[in-house]
Write a protein that holds these residues in place. Structure first.
Motif, PDB file in Angstrom:
ATOM      1  N   GLY A  63       0.824  -1.203   0.000  1.00 26.89           N
ATOM      2  CA  GLY A  63       0.000   0.000   0.000  1.00 26.89           C
ATOM      3  C   GLY A  63       0.855   1.249   0.000  1.00 26.89           C
ATOM      4  O   GLY A  63       0.588   2.211  -0.731  1.00 26.89           O
ATOM      5  N   LEU A  64       1.898   1.252   0.820  1.00 28.08           N
ATOM      6  CA  LEU A  64       2.815   2.399   0.859  1.00 28.08           C
ATOM      7  C   LEU A  64       3.534   2.594  -0.465  1.00 28.08           C
ATOM      8  O   LEU A  64       3.703   3.733  -0.936  1.00 28.08           O
ATOM      9  CB  LEU A  64       3.846   2.208   1.972  1.00 28.08           C
ATOM     10  CG  LEU A  64       3.404   2.571   3.375  1.00 28.08           C
ATOM     11  CD1 LEU A  64       4.453   2.142   4.390  1.00 28.08           C
ATOM     12  CD2 LEU A  64       3.135   4.053   3.488  1.00 28.08           C
ATOM     13  N   VAL A  65       3.975   1.510  -1.082  1.00 30.09           N
ATOM     14  CA  VAL A  65       4.680   1.598  -2.356  1.00 30.09           C
ATOM     15  C   VAL A  65       3.762   2.181  -3.433  1.00 30.09           C
ATOM     16  O   VAL A  65       4.157   3.078  -4.184  1.00 30.09           O
ATOM     17  CB  VAL A  65       5.239   0.219  -2.777  1.00 30.09           C
ATOM     18  CG1 VAL A  65       5.704   0.227  -4.223  1.00 30.09           C
ATOM     19  CG2 VAL A  65       6.378  -0.195  -1.851  1.00 30.09           C
ATOM     20  N   LEU A  66       2.520   1.692  -3.506  1.00 36.44           N
ATOM     21  CA  LEU A  66       1.575   2.224  -4.485  1.00 36.44           C
ATOM     22  C   LEU A  66       1.302   3.708  -4.244  1.00 36.44           C
ATOM     23  O   LEU A  66       1.248   4.503  -5.185  1.00 36.44           O
ATOM     24  CB  LEU A  66       0.273   1.429  -4.465  1.00 36.44           C
ATOM     25  CG  LEU A  66       0.375   0.000  -4.987  1.00 36.44           C
ATOM     26  CD1 LEU A  66      -0.918  -0.754  -4.716  1.00 36.44           C
ATOM     27  CD2 LEU A  66       0.722  -0.025  -6.465  1.00 36.44           C
ATOM     28  N   HIS A  67       1.140   4.068  -2.986  1.00 40.52           N
ATOM     29  CA  HIS A  67       0.938   5.478  -2.641  1.00 40.52           C
ATOM     30  C   HIS A  67       2.126   6.321  -3.103  1.00 40.52           C
ATOM     31  O   HIS A  67       1.958   7.399  -3.680  1.00 40.52           O
ATOM     32  CB  HIS A  67       0.730   5.623  -1.130  1.00 40.52           C
ATOM     33  CG  HIS A  67       0.829   7.038  -0.663  1.00 40.52           C
ATOM     34  ND1 HIS A  67      -0.202   7.946  -0.807  1.00 40.52           N
ATOM     35  CD2 HIS A  67       1.861   7.712  -0.088  1.00 40.52           C
ATOM     36  CE1 HIS A  67       0.194   9.115  -0.329  1.00 40.52           C
ATOM     37  NE2 HIS A  67       1.432   9.003   0.106  1.00 40.52           N
ATOM     38  N   GLU A  68       3.325   5.839  -2.862  1.00 41.92           N
ATOM     39  CA  GLU A  68       4.530   6.589  -3.220  1.00 41.92           C
ATOM     40  C   GLU A  68       4.664   6.712  -4.735  1.00 41.92           C
ATOM     41  O   GLU A  68       5.014   7.785  -5.250  1.00 41.92           O
ATOM     42  CB  GLU A  68       5.765   5.908  -2.626  1.00 41.92           C
ATOM     43  CG  GLU A  68       6.938   6.811  -2.474  1.00 41.92           C
ATOM     44  CD  GLU A  68       6.703   7.956  -1.489  1.00 41.92           C
ATOM     45  OE1 GLU A  68       7.190   9.071  -1.784  1.00 41.92           O
ATOM     46  OE2 GLU A  68       6.058   7.770  -0.452  1.00 41.92           O
TER      47      GLU A  68
END
Length: 162
Positions: A63-68
């Motif tokens: 989720g963090l990677v997609l957000h970034e």
């Protein structure tokens, strides 16, 4: 930036709580992280892939990677211009009895891309957040392509049926 990352964590955790902490379906995770860019029937984001459930220990960092990736695209890449597009596709393959998950984030139609001189916190987060993943980012002038490959643990439902 920090608030956005906290929101990304909260969205991932909400999906996991809703699923009784058993995992998060990747398409649902992607849609929750990219919701700001999926509004009004926009064709700027194209999500393609079969259902894949990520275990909790991968769903949160993914989720963090997609957000970034989305944040960077909105600031510097395809989502920073009215003509830019992102194709997010994923596939789960069985190779030698192992479940290989491959995700590709491909930008096009945005401003010319140049590789940053230094890797910032966001770049490090993309490259190092997913345990056991191989992350490759290609900074082509036509747009960023980020490929993530990792092995997923055996599907527990398959084990239960054996």
């Amino acid at each position: 930036m920090f608030d956005g990352r906290l929101d990304a964590l909260a969205r991932s955790h909400k999906l996991l709580v809703d699923a009784r902490w058993e995992g998060a379906e990747f398409s649902t995770l992607a849609r929750s992280q990219l919701a700001a860019y999926l509004t009004d029937g926009s064709q700027r984001l194209d999500l393609q892939g079969d259902p894949v459930v990520l275990p909790p220990d991968l769903a949160t960092p993914f989720g963090l990677v997609l957000h970034e990736l989305a944040t960077n695209a909105a600031k510097y890449g395809a989502l920073s211009s009215g003509t830019g597009r992102v194709l997010l596709r994923w596939v789960l393959d069985e190779e030698n009895g192992r479940r290989q998950f491959r995700v590709t984030w491909q930008e096009s139609g945005g401003p010319p891309v140049m590789e940053p001189e230094k890797t910032g916190f966001g770049g490090s987060l993309i490259a190092r957040s997913l345990p056991g993943a191989t992350v490759h980012r290609e900074f082509a002038s036509a747009g960023l392509t980020c490929t993530i490959e990792l092995e997923l643990p055996e599907d527990r439902d398959d084990d239960a049926e054996s």
